[in-house]
Design a protein around this motif. Structure first.
Motif, PDB file in Angstrom:
ATOM      1  N   ALA A  28      48.289  35.412  50.598  1.00 55.47           N
ATOM      2  CA  ALA A  28      48.315  33.960  50.758  1.00 55.47           C
ATOM      3  C   ALA A  28      49.235  33.329  49.709  1.00 55.47           C
ATOM      4  O   ALA A  28      49.920  32.342  49.988  1.00 55.47           O
ATOM      5  CB  ALA A  28      46.901  33.391  50.650  1.00 55.47           C
ATOM      6  N   SER A  29      49.265  33.906  48.511  1.00 58.74           N
ATOM      7  CA  SER A  29      50.160  33.379  47.471  1.00 58.74           C
ATOM      8  C   SER A  29      51.612  33.517  47.906  1.00 58.74           C
ATOM      9  O   SER A  29      52.419  32.598  47.699  1.00 58.74           O
ATOM     10  CB  SER A  29      49.947  34.124  46.144  1.00 58.74           C
ATOM     11  OG  SER A  29      48.691  33.799  45.607  1.00 58.74           O
ATOM     12  N   GLU A  34      55.335  26.917  43.874  1.00 57.82           N
ATOM     13  CA  GLU A  34      55.841  27.960  42.971  1.00 57.82           C
ATOM     14  C   GLU A  34      54.748  28.908  42.475  1.00 57.82           C
ATOM     15  O   GLU A  34      54.864  30.122  42.567  1.00 57.82           O
ATOM     16  CB  GLU A  34      56.571  27.301  41.779  1.00 57.82           C
ATOM     17  CG  GLU A  34      57.308  28.266  40.844  1.00 57.82           C
ATOM     18  CD  GLU A  34      58.248  29.250  41.569  1.00 57.82           C
ATOM     19  OE1 GLU A  34      58.258  30.432  41.186  1.00 57.82           O
ATOM     20  OE2 GLU A  34      58.934  28.836  42.511  1.00 57.82           O
ATOM     21  N   LYS A  35      53.674  28.345  41.960  1.00 58.10           N
ATOM     22  CA  LYS A  35      52.588  29.185  41.422  1.00 58.10           C
ATOM     23  C   LYS A  35      51.270  28.774  42.079  1.00 58.10           C
ATOM     24  O   LYS A  35      50.454  28.044  41.480  1.00 58.10           O
ATOM     25  CB  LYS A  35      52.483  28.976  39.895  1.00 58.10           C
ATOM     26  CG  LYS A  35      53.381  29.893  39.076  1.00 58.10           C
ATOM     27  CD  LYS A  35      52.668  31.200  38.814  1.00 58.10           C
ATOM     28  CE  LYS A  35      53.474  32.248  38.105  1.00 58.10           C
ATOM     29  NZ  LYS A  35      52.855  33.581  38.283  1.00 58.10           N
ATOM     30  N   PRO A  36      51.043  29.169  43.293  1.00 54.10           N
ATOM     31  CA  PRO A  36      49.831  28.714  43.998  1.00 54.10           C
ATOM     32  C   PRO A  36      48.555  29.063  43.226  1.00 54.10           C
ATOM     33  O   PRO A  36      48.405  30.179  42.719  1.00 54.10           O
ATOM     34  CB  PRO A  36      49.873  29.460  45.330  1.00 54.10           C
ATOM     35  CG  PRO A  36      51.140  30.198  45.390  1.00 54.10           C
ATOM     36  CD  PRO A  36      51.826  30.127  44.083  1.00 54.10           C
ATOM     37  N   ARG A  37      47.656  28.088  43.142  1.00 55.24           N
ATOM     38  CA  ARG A  37      46.397  28.284  42.407  1.00 55.24           C
ATOM     39  C   ARG A  37      45.364  28.937  43.325  1.00 55.24           C
ATOM     40  O   ARG A  37      45.004  28.371  44.355  1.00 55.24           O
ATOM     41  CB  ARG A  37      45.891  26.941  41.890  1.00 55.24           C
ATOM     42  CG  ARG A  37      46.816  26.311  40.856  1.00 55.24           C
ATOM     43  CD  ARG A  37      46.622  24.812  40.832  1.00 55.24           C
ATOM     44  NE  ARG A  37      46.832  24.229  42.153  1.00 55.24           N
ATOM     45  CZ  ARG A  37      46.451  23.023  42.507  1.00 55.24           C
ATOM     46  NH1 ARG A  37      45.843  22.238  41.639  1.00 55.24           N
ATOM     47  NH2 ARG A  37      46.699  22.556  43.731  1.00 55.24           N
ATOM     48  N   VAL A  38      44.923  30.110  42.929  1.00 55.38           N
ATOM     49  CA  VAL A  38      44.011  30.895  43.765  1.00 55.38           C
ATOM     50  C   VAL A  38      42.577  30.766  43.259  1.00 55.38           C
ATOM     51  O   VAL A  38      42.328  30.898  42.055  1.00 55.38           O
ATOM     52  CB  VAL A  38      44.419  32.384  43.751  1.00 55.38           C
ATOM     53  CG1 VAL A  38      43.455  33.216  44.605  1.00 55.38           C
ATOM     54  CG2 VAL A  38      45.849  32.555  44.249  1.00 55.38           C
ATOM     55  N   LEU A  44      48.647  36.992  39.694  1.00 56.32           N
ATOM     56  CA  LEU A  44      48.443  35.751  40.449  1.00 56.32           C
ATOM     57  C   LEU A  44      47.996  34.627  39.514  1.00 56.32           C
ATOM     58  O   LEU A  44      47.474  34.876  38.432  1.00 56.32           O
ATOM     59  CB  LEU A  44      47.342  35.949  41.502  1.00 56.32           C
ATOM     60  CG  LEU A  44      47.621  36.904  42.664  1.00 56.32           C
ATOM     61  CD1 LEU A  44      46.381  37.021  43.545  1.00 56.32           C
ATOM     62  CD2 LEU A  44      48.810  36.412  43.477  1.00 56.32           C
ATOM     63  N   ASN A  45      48.197  33.406  39.993  1.00 56.03           N
ATOM     64  CA  ASN A  45      47.688  32.252  39.262  1.00 56.03           C
ATOM     65  C   ASN A  45      46.211  32.061  39.654  1.00 56.03           C
ATOM     66  O   ASN A  45      45.849  31.110  40.345  1.00 56.03           O
ATOM     67  CB  ASN A  45      48.530  31.029  39.617  1.00 56.03           C
ATOM     68  CG  ASN A  45      48.136  29.807  38.822  1.00 56.03           C
ATOM     69  OD1 ASN A  45      47.348  29.894  37.878  1.00 56.03           O
ATOM     70  ND2 ASN A  45      48.683  28.667  39.191  1.00 56.03           N
ATOM     71  N   PHE A  46      45.380  33.009  39.187  1.00 52.75           N
ATOM     72  CA  PHE A  46      43.959  32.993  39.552  1.00 52.75           C
ATOM     73  C   PHE A  46      43.198  32.029  38.650  1.00 52.75           C
ATOM     74  O   PHE A  46      43.080  32.238  37.450  1.00 52.75           O
ATOM     75  CB  PHE A  46      43.376  34.405  39.452  1.00 52.75           C
ATOM     76  CG  PHE A  46      41.899  34.470  39.737  1.00 52.75           C
ATOM     77  CD1 PHE A  46      41.363  33.916  40.897  1.00 52.75           C
ATOM     78  CD2 PHE A  46      41.034  35.094  38.849  1.00 52.75           C
ATOM     79  CE1 PHE A  46      39.999  33.975  41.154  1.00 52.75           C
ATOM     80  CE2 PHE A  46      39.668  35.153  39.100  1.00 52.75           C
ATOM     81  CZ  PHE A  46      39.154  34.590  40.254  1.00 52.75           C
ATOM     82  N   VAL A  47      42.686  30.975  39.257  1.00 54.14           N
ATOM     83  CA  VAL A  47      42.045  29.906  38.477  1.00 54.14           C
ATOM     84  C   VAL A  47      40.572  30.227  38.201  1.00 54.14           C
ATOM     85  O   VAL A  47      40.020  29.839  37.182  1.00 54.14           O
ATOM     86  CB  VAL A  47      42.185  28.550  39.214  1.00 54.14           C
ATOM     87  CG1 VAL A  47      41.551  27.429  38.433  1.00 54.14           C
ATOM     88  CG2 VAL A  47      43.653  28.236  39.484  1.00 54.14           C
ATOM     89  N   HIS A  75      58.212  40.140  51.367  1.00 59.79           N
ATOM     90  CA  HIS A  75      57.670  39.718  50.060  1.00 59.79           C
ATOM     91  C   HIS A  75      56.218  40.176  49.869  1.00 59.79           C
ATOM     92  O   HIS A  75      55.813  40.530  48.771  1.00 59.79           O
ATOM     93  CB  HIS A  75      57.763  38.198  49.919  1.00 59.79           C
ATOM     94  CG  HIS A  75      59.174  37.707  49.850  1.00 59.79           C
ATOM     95  ND1 HIS A  75      60.032  38.062  48.829  1.00 59.79           N
ATOM     96  CD2 HIS A  75      59.896  36.909  50.678  1.00 59.79           C
ATOM     97  CE1 HIS A  75      61.213  37.489  49.028  1.00 59.79           C
ATOM     98  NE2 HIS A  75      61.161  36.786  50.145  1.00 59.79           N
ATOM     99  N   ILE A  76      55.441  40.165  50.955  1.00 65.44           N
ATOM    100  CA  ILE A  76      54.047  40.628  50.851  1.00 65.44           C
ATOM    101  C   ILE A  76      54.034  42.083  50.403  1.00 65.44           C
ATOM    102  O   ILE A  76      53.309  42.472  49.476  1.00 65.44           O
ATOM    103  CB  ILE A  76      53.305  40.471  52.213  1.00 65.44           C
ATOM    104  CG1 ILE A  76      52.923  39.015  52.434  1.00 65.44           C
ATOM    105  CG2 ILE A  76      52.048  41.350  52.268  1.00 65.44           C
ATOM    106  CD1 ILE A  76      52.187  38.748  53.752  1.00 65.44           C
ATOM    107  N   ASN A  77      54.867  42.872  51.016  1.00 62.46           N
ATOM    108  CA  ASN A  77      54.895  44.293  50.669  1.00 62.46           C
ATOM    109  C   ASN A  77      55.298  44.512  49.206  1.00 62.46           C
ATOM    110  O   ASN A  77      54.667  45.297  48.495  1.00 62.46           O
ATOM    111  CB  ASN A  77      55.844  45.039  51.599  1.00 62.46           C
ATOM    112  CG  ASN A  77      55.085  46.066  52.425  1.00 62.46           C
ATOM    113  OD1 ASN A  77      53.970  46.463  52.070  1.00 62.46           O
ATOM    114  ND2 ASN A  77      55.671  46.496  53.518  1.00 62.46           N
TER     115      ASN A  77
END
Lengths: 339, 339
Positions: free
Chosen positions: A161-162, A172-176, A204-207, A323-325
């Motif tokens: 999803a990011s 740019e940096k999706p908040r997960v 990831l930008n894991f919040v 990009h996912i891969n």
């Protein structure tokens, strides 16, 4: 791009589906629409749309249709010549680049999983649904493709999803966030506790944990959850919003003044409807599949299908799968380290 | 009945809690309110309410308070003299018959499970929340007491909620649904599939699977689900409804006419607010506990507390726990047969 459109899938199929594909063909002249389904019905609808001479539309015959309430896996196994199976197979055989279907969601997921398989580094595909909020959309993944998840599946959903948010939605940096019953790190069942630790080990930008209400408050671009929970949640939201607007309309009828008020507020209600209107959003991507698969709402009309086709084109243009891969290869290595 | 009211629990504690208890004491003169918490603060609030001479109010001192965001189990273990623990202990020691708290829900559940234990035939307690709909309320159980359920727990929730609906809400044969991702019998993860078969073996009025949206369409009086899902769902609903009403208000400000319309529609919105207003509903029962435990929303005001106290009284009056035990003894025997 060549987009296989399941002409027979959805409550308003084939008429609205074909109308939408024709409109898309006229708008996206560099792309080809392949209408899959009963060729006689499709051709007569193309006549009705005055679209028999549109160059970038072709038809592939499929003799069967999977009903909206049929068991997905049974239907995919037994109806080898259904419009959804055939659409997916076109992608598998490289005769199409993407598939768009408003038919039985389970059948789309089953056919895609069976005939397209997942991308190299993906364990399970996931349906990513964008929920409109005041603060922009919040993407909930998974909405029902995978009802019994492992922590690594949820971690991969965060990554996929990011990638989608970054390349398609330009965040740019999706908040997960991880859907949970409290904000504290140690909350939740075993699945979310382990997922929390896996997500913390990625780049990831894991919040952190997201509670149900946090989906609406702009703190997260992505909320990760098990397919069972996501599916129940989204259907619950649909029921609740329809119920609230219906309650408003009913209650407003009770006096002349409130009736006048409701009439004056019509643009407001229409705006709210459009915000919640799935037709505006087209469809939702099934992420992780080796191919492009956009699933539209069963109640899709021509506008929905046109938007779903636009999404399929964007998905290809921004090379989401590549990009996912790449990103998952990196994330999976952190997974190995974490274990 | 003697009702221990946790005077220190909730965002508006102790003022609103005490006001509510005083109002209840004045209304239900045959029942006794025991205010538990900082005795100096309680006494000064009683002075402010002019309630120092109300016969059926007494005070029990507790020196500690569990914060709304504290870890529940840690708080219950470490704060032996907290208002919630002490309130529950009054019931355990037969010095009170019921406890009402608007404090930390997790702490209420933990304290009740620890000091009151479950009824003889109950495996796990469950929180039963009534969701208002057009067609009357729909009770969702469990809303977060038990985040990792076994099929037998869910089956017991169906029984306990049915007893509550029958004896307190006067619904002769409450229709029970199992929250799932589809209506077909064979849908869902292992938990719901096994639960489906257990529920089918009881004498309950088990209607079948309920999808998220079915909560609102009047098909079910009770919807059974795992605490994790129920908790996420209810917080999601809260976020969505607040978000929709806020969106309406904001959008209506955009023109003179819609502003006028919104003003005329004020009674409609107020009616909707009141329908969603948890203060009207008082609190929710923690079913399965050997005692009466009513949990109120953290944002409870005096009206909420008064309603929660009314619920505690009804719970006792209709002997819900006695009926739960009887019905569960029967249902458990069918469980043995099923296994």
């Amino acid at each position: 791009m060549r987009i296989a459109v399941d002409a027979m899938g959805g409550d308003a199929a084939p008429v609205e589906i074909i109308k939408g594909a024709v409109a898309a063909a006229r708008f996206y002249t560099d792309h080809e629409m392949i209408l899959v389904g009963d060729q006689d019905r499709i051709k007569s609808e193309l006549v009705a749309c005055g679209a028999t001479t549109v160059d970038n539309i072709s038809v592939v015959h499929a003799s069967q249709v999977v009903g909206m309430n049929e068991s997905a896996t049974v239907a995919v196994r037994k109806k080898a010549d259904s419009s959804i199976t055939k659409s997916v197979k076109l992608v598998a055989e490289k005769a199409a680049d993407a598939v768009v279907s408003a038919g039985n969601t389970g059948a789309s997921v089953a056919a895609a999983s069976l005939f397209l398989r997942t991308l190299e580094h993906v364990k399970r595909p996931g349906i990513a649904v964008s929920i409109p909020t005041f603060h922009g959309a919040c993407m909930v993944i998974d909405a029902g493709a995978n009802i019994q998840c492992k922590p690594s599946h949820l971690m991969q959903y965060g990554v996929m999803a990011s990638v989608f948010c970054k390349y398609v939605l330009n965040i740019e940096k999706p908040r997960v966030g991880l859907l949970n019953i409290g904000e504290e790190d140690a909350k939740g069942n075993e699945l979310v506790k382990e997922t929390f630790s896996l997500l913390s080990n990625t780049s990831l930008n894991f919040v952190g944990n997201a509670e149900g209400r946090d989906v609406f408050d702009g703190k997260f671009d992505i909320v990760v959850c098990e397919g069972f929970v996501g599916n129940v949640l989204l259907k619950f939201a649909e029921g609740l919003s329809i119920s609230m607007l219906a309650a408003f309309a009913l209650e407003a009828k009770k006096s002349v003044w409130t009736r006048l008020g409701a009439w004056l507020c019509k643009p407001v209600r229409e705006h709210l409807y459009s915000k919640m209107d799935y037709t505006e959003y087209g469809g939702v991507p099934l992420l992780g599949i080796d191919g492009i698969c956009i699933i539209s709402h069963g109640r899709s009309d021509s506008k929905t299908i046109q938007n779903a086709i636009r999404e399929a084109i964007q998905f290809g243009k921004y090379e989401v799968n590549k990009h996912i891969n790449t990103e998952l290869e990196i994330a999976n290595s952190s997974l190995v380290t974490a274990i």
